[in-house]
Design an enzyme around this catalytic site. Structure first.
Site, mmCIF file in Angstrom:
data_model
loop_
_atom_site.group_PDB
_atom_site.id
_atom_site.type_symbol
_atom_site.label_atom_id
_atom_site.label_comp_id
_atom_site.label_asym_id
_atom_site.label_seq_id
_atom_site.Cartn_x
_atom_site.Cartn_y
_atom_site.Cartn_z
ATOM 1 N N LYS A 179 -1.190 -5.068 11.397
ATOM 2 C CA LYS A 179 -1.405 -5.452 9.995
ATOM 3 C C LYS A 179 -1.725 -6.947 9.905
ATOM 4 O O LYS A 179 -2.605 -7.369 9.164
ATOM 5 C CB LYS A 179 -0.170 -5.088 9.138
ATOM 6 C CG LYS A 179 -0.041 -3.582 8.913
ATOM 7 C CD LYS A 179 1.281 -3.164 8.291
ATOM 8 C CE LYS A 179 1.370 -1.631 8.259
ATOM 9 N NZ LYS A 179 2.626 -1.122 7.685
ATOM 10 N N GLN B 216 8.475 -2.775 6.334
ATOM 11 C CA GLN B 216 8.120 -1.761 7.318
ATOM 12 C C GLN B 216 9.257 -0.741 7.448
ATOM 13 O O GLN B 216 10.423 -1.115 7.602
ATOM 14 C CB GLN B 216 7.814 -2.433 8.670
ATOM 15 C CG GLN B 216 7.276 -1.487 9.724
ATOM 16 C CD GLN B 216 5.896 -0.916 9.393
ATOM 17 O OE1 GLN B 216 5.108 -1.534 8.679
ATOM 18 N NE2 GLN B 216 5.616 0.282 9.874
ATOM 19 N N ASP C 279 2.037 -0.973 -0.573
ATOM 20 C CA ASP C 279 2.229 0.292 0.134
ATOM 21 C C ASP C 279 2.111 1.488 -0.829
ATOM 22 O O ASP C 279 1.985 2.626 -0.382
ATOM 23 C CB ASP C 279 3.634 0.339 0.765
ATOM 24 C CG ASP C 279 3.629 0.120 2.265
ATOM 25 O OD1 ASP C 279 2.599 0.415 2.901
ATOM 26 O OD2 ASP C 279 4.660 -0.335 2.791
HETATM 27 N N1 GUN Z 1 6.148 3.223 8.450
HETATM 28 C C1 GUN Z 1 5.243 4.153 8.803
HETATM 29 N N2 GUN Z 1 4.156 4.080 7.995
HETATM 30 C C2 GUN Z 1 4.400 3.078 7.117
HETATM 31 C C3 GUN Z 1 3.652 2.517 6.046
HETATM 32 O O1 GUN Z 1 2.550 2.944 5.705
HETATM 33 N N3 GUN Z 1 4.262 1.491 5.387
HETATM 34 C C4 GUN Z 1 5.476 1.021 5.713
HETATM 35 N N4 GUN Z 1 5.998 0.034 4.988
HETATM 36 N N5 GUN Z 1 6.205 1.543 6.700
HETATM 37 C C5 GUN Z 1 5.664 2.550 7.397
#
Ligand code: GUN
Length: 293
Positions: free
Chosen positions: A52, A96, A119
């Site tokens: 990211k 996350q 998100d």
């Molecule tokens: N863990 C697995 N996929 C995601 C996601 O798209 N966003 C976040 N914040 N955590 C995750």
């Protein structure tokens, strides 16, 4: 059979975002900023967050990483979220997942200001999405919609079968595909662990979206010739021939299923790269106040 090249589409979209960022900066605007909170050192989460941050660089965004150890208290985490909610330089942020067991993920998600929830996990964004209002859409399903659109895959009147009912993929992708418009207007069936006659339901599908996290679950006998297969699975399976010691396995038996399809996403290189790119897109929308003023 045509491979859906998520890596290429994702690179194209990141370039488009970087162009828009140049325009914003050229017009005297502020550089978009995404922050990420990472708790602990889970291998998968470390990789996702690193990717990211790399994508932020490619798009011309600033990024910030806020780290906590596994023993962080819920109160400390909620306090960090409050600071990001109030930070005028941060356009959007993510926490996350998964989080350690002693922290309520739901409480954390609901503590995020929905206007910075890139998100798309906050109930306000989920609710607005389900009634077709502008909102931040969850990154993986929004990425799948972008792939269907870029490959001009017909969805109106199509029978779509979604395998898996998670809050972050199955439910939202089903909702998006049943909305009016394109890609949408589909007839959607969501299957899960209690579904009966699963194979027969899948064989009716024009599009199968496999998001249940079981390697090679979708086999050739479940697929109608000419179907479109979107594989969301990314399970790490041990593989001693790889430097990392594992490889990513999708939810589809790719070797046997691919020859039957009109389009299929590979794993890796299909849906995966799109998830991060759609997070970048949400960050650009947040920075340009395109959804919430
Ligand atoms: N863990 C697995 N996929 C995601 C996601 O798209 N966003 C976040 N914040 N955590 C995750």
């Amino acid at each position: 059979m045509e491979l859906i090249d998520g890596k290429k589409v994702s690179q194209d979209i990141k370039k488009e975002i970087a162009e828009k960022v140049k325009e914003i900066i050229g017009a005297g605007g502020r550089r978009p900023t995404l922050a990420a909170i990472l708790v602990g050192h889970d291998g998968g989460s470390e990789t996702y967050v690193a990717n990211k941050i790399k994508a932020c660089e490619e798009c011309g965004f600033y990024s910030r990483l806020i780290r906590f150890e596994n023993d962080v208290t819920e109160a400390e985490l909620l306090n960090a979220i409050k600071e990001l909610n109030e930070d005028g330089e941060v356009d959007g942020f993510i926490v996350q997942l998964p989080l350690p067991k002693h922290i309520s993920e739901q409480k954390v998600i609901e503590a995020i200001d929905f206007r910075k929830d890139v998100d798309g996990f906050h109930p306000i964004n989920v609710g607005r999405m389900s009634i077709g209002l502008p909102c931040f859409r969850s990154a993986t399903p929004a990425g799948i919609m972008m792939l269907l659109e870029r490959y001009n895959i017909p969805t109106s009147g199509a029978r779509v079968v979604v395998l898996g009912r998670s809050n972050i993929v199955g439910k939202p992708v089903a909702t998006m595909l049943m909305q009016k418009g394109y890609p949408g207007n589909a007839t959607v069936t969501v299957c899960h662990s209690a579904t009966k006659d699963l194979n027969a339901i899948c064989r009716e599908a024009d599009i199968i979206i496999a998001a249940l996290g079981q390697p090679a679950f979708v086999t050739a006998d479940m697929v109608k010739p000419g179907a479109v297969i979107i594989d969301v699975g990314t399970t790490r399976v041990p593989d001693s021939s790889k430097k990392s010691g594992f490889r990513l396995s999708g939810d589809v038996d790719f070797e046997k299923v691919a020859p039957l399809c009109s389009y299929i996403t590979p794993v890796p290189g299909g849906v995966g790269p799109m998830t991060i790119t759609s997070l970048m897109n949400n960050t650009l929308l947040a920075a340009s106040k395109a959804i919430y003023k």
